[in-house]
Scaffold this active site. Structure first.
Site, PDB file in Angstrom:
ATOM      1  N   ASP A  72      -4.330  67.559  13.840  1.00  0.00           N
ATOM      2  CA  ASP A  72      -5.360  68.381  13.197  1.00  0.00           C
ATOM      3  C   ASP A  72      -5.049  68.695  11.740  1.00  0.00           C
ATOM      4  O   ASP A  72      -5.453  69.729  11.223  1.00  0.00           O
ATOM      5  CB  ASP A  72      -5.524  69.690  13.986  1.00  0.00           C
ATOM      6  CG  ASP A  72      -4.189  70.346  14.320  1.00  0.00           C
ATOM      7  OD1 ASP A  72      -3.216  70.140  13.562  1.00  0.00           O
ATOM      8  OD2 ASP A  72      -4.114  71.066  15.340  1.00  0.00           O
ATOM      9  N   GLU A 100      -4.023  63.545  20.911  1.00  0.00           N
ATOM     10  CA  GLU A 100      -3.960  65.008  21.058  1.00  0.00           C
ATOM     11  C   GLU A 100      -5.330  65.632  20.791  1.00  0.00           C
ATOM     12  O   GLU A 100      -5.477  66.657  20.136  1.00  0.00           O
ATOM     13  CB  GLU A 100      -2.897  65.612  20.139  1.00  0.00           C
ATOM     14  CG  GLU A 100      -2.412  66.977  20.610  1.00  0.00           C
ATOM     15  CD  GLU A 100      -1.246  67.510  19.784  1.00  0.00           C
ATOM     16  OE1 GLU A 100      -0.095  67.218  20.171  1.00  0.00           O
ATOM     17  OE2 GLU A 100      -1.485  68.185  18.774  1.00  0.00           O
ATOM     18  N   GLU A 132      -6.517  74.099  10.726  1.00  0.00           N
ATOM     19  CA  GLU A 132      -6.391  73.107  11.792  1.00  0.00           C
ATOM     20  C   GLU A 132      -7.513  73.167  12.826  1.00  0.00           C
ATOM     21  O   GLU A 132      -7.967  72.123  13.315  1.00  0.00           O
ATOM     22  CB  GLU A 132      -5.027  73.254  12.486  1.00  0.00           C
ATOM     23  CG  GLU A 132      -3.846  72.833  11.641  1.00  0.00           C
ATOM     24  CD  GLU A 132      -3.297  73.931  10.748  1.00  0.00           C
ATOM     25  OE1 GLU A 132      -2.228  73.730  10.152  1.00  0.00           O
ATOM     26  OE2 GLU A 132      -3.948  75.006  10.646  1.00  0.00           O
ATOM     27  N   HIS A 184       5.919  78.746   9.686  1.00  0.00           N
ATOM     28  CA  HIS A 184       5.397  77.994   8.543  1.00  0.00           C
ATOM     29  C   HIS A 184       3.877  78.049   8.403  1.00  0.00           C
ATOM     30  O   HIS A 184       3.348  77.656   7.374  1.00  0.00           O
ATOM     31  CB  HIS A 184       5.799  76.529   8.671  1.00  0.00           C
ATOM     32  CG  HIS A 184       5.048  75.795   9.757  1.00  0.00           C
ATOM     33  ND1 HIS A 184       5.364  75.923  11.089  1.00  0.00           N
ATOM     34  CD2 HIS A 184       3.990  74.962   9.697  1.00  0.00           C
ATOM     35  CE1 HIS A 184       4.535  75.179  11.807  1.00  0.00           C
ATOM     36  NE2 HIS A 184       3.687  74.595  10.988  1.00  0.00           N
ATOM     37  N   ARG A 220       0.030  78.614   7.724  1.00  0.00           N
ATOM     38  CA  ARG A 220      -0.660  79.213   6.586  1.00  0.00           C
ATOM     39  C   ARG A 220      -1.162  80.616   6.909  1.00  0.00           C
ATOM     40  O   ARG A 220      -1.100  81.520   6.071  1.00  0.00           O
ATOM     41  CB  ARG A 220      -1.837  78.304   6.185  1.00  0.00           C
ATOM     42  CG  ARG A 220      -2.527  78.649   4.894  1.00  0.00           C
ATOM     43  CD  ARG A 220      -3.613  77.623   4.610  1.00  0.00           C
ATOM     44  NE  ARG A 220      -3.053  76.300   4.405  1.00  0.00           N
ATOM     45  CZ  ARG A 220      -2.778  75.778   3.213  1.00  0.00           C
ATOM     46  NH1 ARG A 220      -3.019  76.477   2.122  1.00  0.00           N
ATOM     47  NH2 ARG A 220      -2.279  74.560   3.102  1.00  0.00           N
ATOM     48  N   HIS A 235      10.972  76.235   6.202  1.00  0.00           N
ATOM     49  CA  HIS A 235       9.998  75.274   5.683  1.00  0.00           C
ATOM     50  C   HIS A 235      10.111  75.186   4.163  1.00  0.00           C
ATOM     51  O   HIS A 235      10.456  76.154   3.484  1.00  0.00           O
ATOM     52  CB  HIS A 235       8.591  75.722   6.088  1.00  0.00           C
ATOM     53  CG  HIS A 235       7.536  74.677   5.911  1.00  0.00           C
ATOM     54  ND1 HIS A 235       6.905  74.448   4.715  1.00  0.00           N
ATOM     55  CD2 HIS A 235       7.004  73.785   6.791  1.00  0.00           C
ATOM     56  CE1 HIS A 235       6.029  73.477   4.853  1.00  0.00           C
ATOM     57  NE2 HIS A 235       6.062  73.057   6.106  1.00  0.00           N
TER      58      HIS A 235
END
Length: 390
Positions: free
Chosen positions: A98, A120, A134, A209, A211, A242
């Site tokens: 995604d 997926e 995503e 990590h 957003r 990250h």
């Protein structure tokens, strides 16, 4: 004449989950000719993964620029993928997950009337802001997809609810379990400097990590980790941080001076698997880690408000805790105490996401799609996930 397959990668998770798929297609050279394309969305981390599997991209599109916005990243990837697809005209373009790479590559293929296969497929949080972007990416890609390779029956049910034709859905299992099994006999000790610090201590593995966690959410996660370590003298936290500067700055500011908190740069995938294998507890906002940890019987606290991977939660192997520090601290304390029934259940081994044969199912389903055969997988060929009773 073999069918031509283009497989597109951009990020570390895509490389992990598609590496066994690439290998499975290349095991069938009479049926498939495979090209691997890299957009370089996470170039350094992507290279680490491909090296671990002894893979190289056939073409590096090099579309990423420092500081690109999501819109710029999407536009640059779309333009590069359009040129690549127009030149080579594959029979099928495969994407996974995604990411921005996935959305742009699928859209470029759709514009050129090349079928898209989505590995997926069907994961849904039903919240466009969480995870962002995503959730929007994967919903949009589903509209453009021909064969949908759903990892679980619940993911397939989401696709059916969106009126995706059942004959275009194959329940394959998650390819991340295939990747873990690839490394099963390679899990040696951790690096000596980390192993020496773990002597006589229990390890919490931390990843953060996403957003939507940036800002206060990430601050809360770091404060919770600091408190957990202070409350448990025999615990050490290991945090592979990250590469994003916002994540780096927050982690260093809050956790950088604690002698039982180890901040690492991004680690090679095999090293990360070793860390998971030795962890007492994992705190993560990563979707992939939620899928991987059950293979090792390691409890997972998911520092998100929703998850599209409910199988581990439903089996009692993971728990949604969000980013409220007190909630995270309390849940971690219960697991570290090892006294509750829930804590014992979370340490069961057995993975509801896959059985190590997902890649082979994808190859079989792709061949049937390209030759006009339906269903893509029969009932006894499809993956059926269950909760382990042991």
């Amino acid at each position: 004449m073999p069918h031509t397959i283009d497989i597109v990668l951009g990020t570390r998770p895509e490389a992990v989950k598609m590496a066994p798929v690439i290998a499975a297609f290349r095991d069938c050279p009479d049926d498939f000719a495979v090209r691997v394309l890299s957009t370089g969305q996470h170039k350094e981390m992507l290279t680490q993964i491909l090296d671990s599997f002894d893979l190289r991209p056939d073409r590096d599109l090099e579309v990423m620029r420092p500081g690109s916005s999501l819109a710029e990243m999407t536009a640059d990837t779309l333009r590069a993928m359009d040129q690549e697809i127009d030149t080579h005209r594959p029979d099928l373009l495969l994407v996974q997950g995604d990411t921005t790479t996935v959305l742009a590559a699928a859209l470029a293929a759709f514009y050129r009337r090349v079928p898209v296969g989505h590995v997926e497929a069907g994961l849904r949080s039903h919240d466009l802001q969480n995870p962002f972007p995503e959730e929007a990416n994967r919903r949009l890609v589903s509209i453009l997809t021909g064969p949908h390779f759903a990892p679980t029956e619940s993911a397939a049910a989401e696709l059916l609810a969106e009126r995706i034709p059942p004959e275009n859905i194959a329940v394959t299992g998650n390819t991340v379990v295939d990747a873990l099994l690839h490394f099963e006999d390679k899990l040696g000790p951790l690096a000596s400097d980390i192993q020496s610090r773990l002597l006589g201590r229990r390890m919490i593995l931390v990843t953060a990590h996403r957003r939507e966690s940036w800002g206060q959410g990430l601050e809360n996660i770091c404060r919770a980790v600091e408190s957990i370590v202070q409350d448990h003298p025999d615990v050490i936290a290991v945090f592979p941080v990250h590469a994003n500067p916002l994540v780096q700055q927050t982690a260093q500011r809050i956790l950088g001076r604690h002698d039982r908190i180890v901040l690492l740069p991004s680690v090679p995938y095999l090293d990360f698997v070793r860390l998971m294998h030795q962890a007492e507890l994992i705190l993560t906002d990563s979707g992939g880690v939620q899928e991987e940890a059950p293979s090792f019987g390691v409890p997972v606290l998911v520092t998100r408000d929703v998850t599209e991977r409910a199988e581990a939660v439903n089996c009692g192997l993971a728990r949604l805790v969000g980013t409220d520090p007190q909630t995270v601290i309390q849940a971690a304390g219960e697991i570290l105490a090892r006294t509750s029934r829930a804590s014992r259940i979370m340490r069961r081994t057995g993975n509801p996401f896959g059985d190590g044969r997902a890649s082979r199912r994808i190859v079989l389903a792709a061949k049937r799609f390209l030759t006009g055969q339906r269903p893509l997988l029969s009932g006894d060929e499809a993956f059926i996930g269950t909760c382990s009773e042991t």
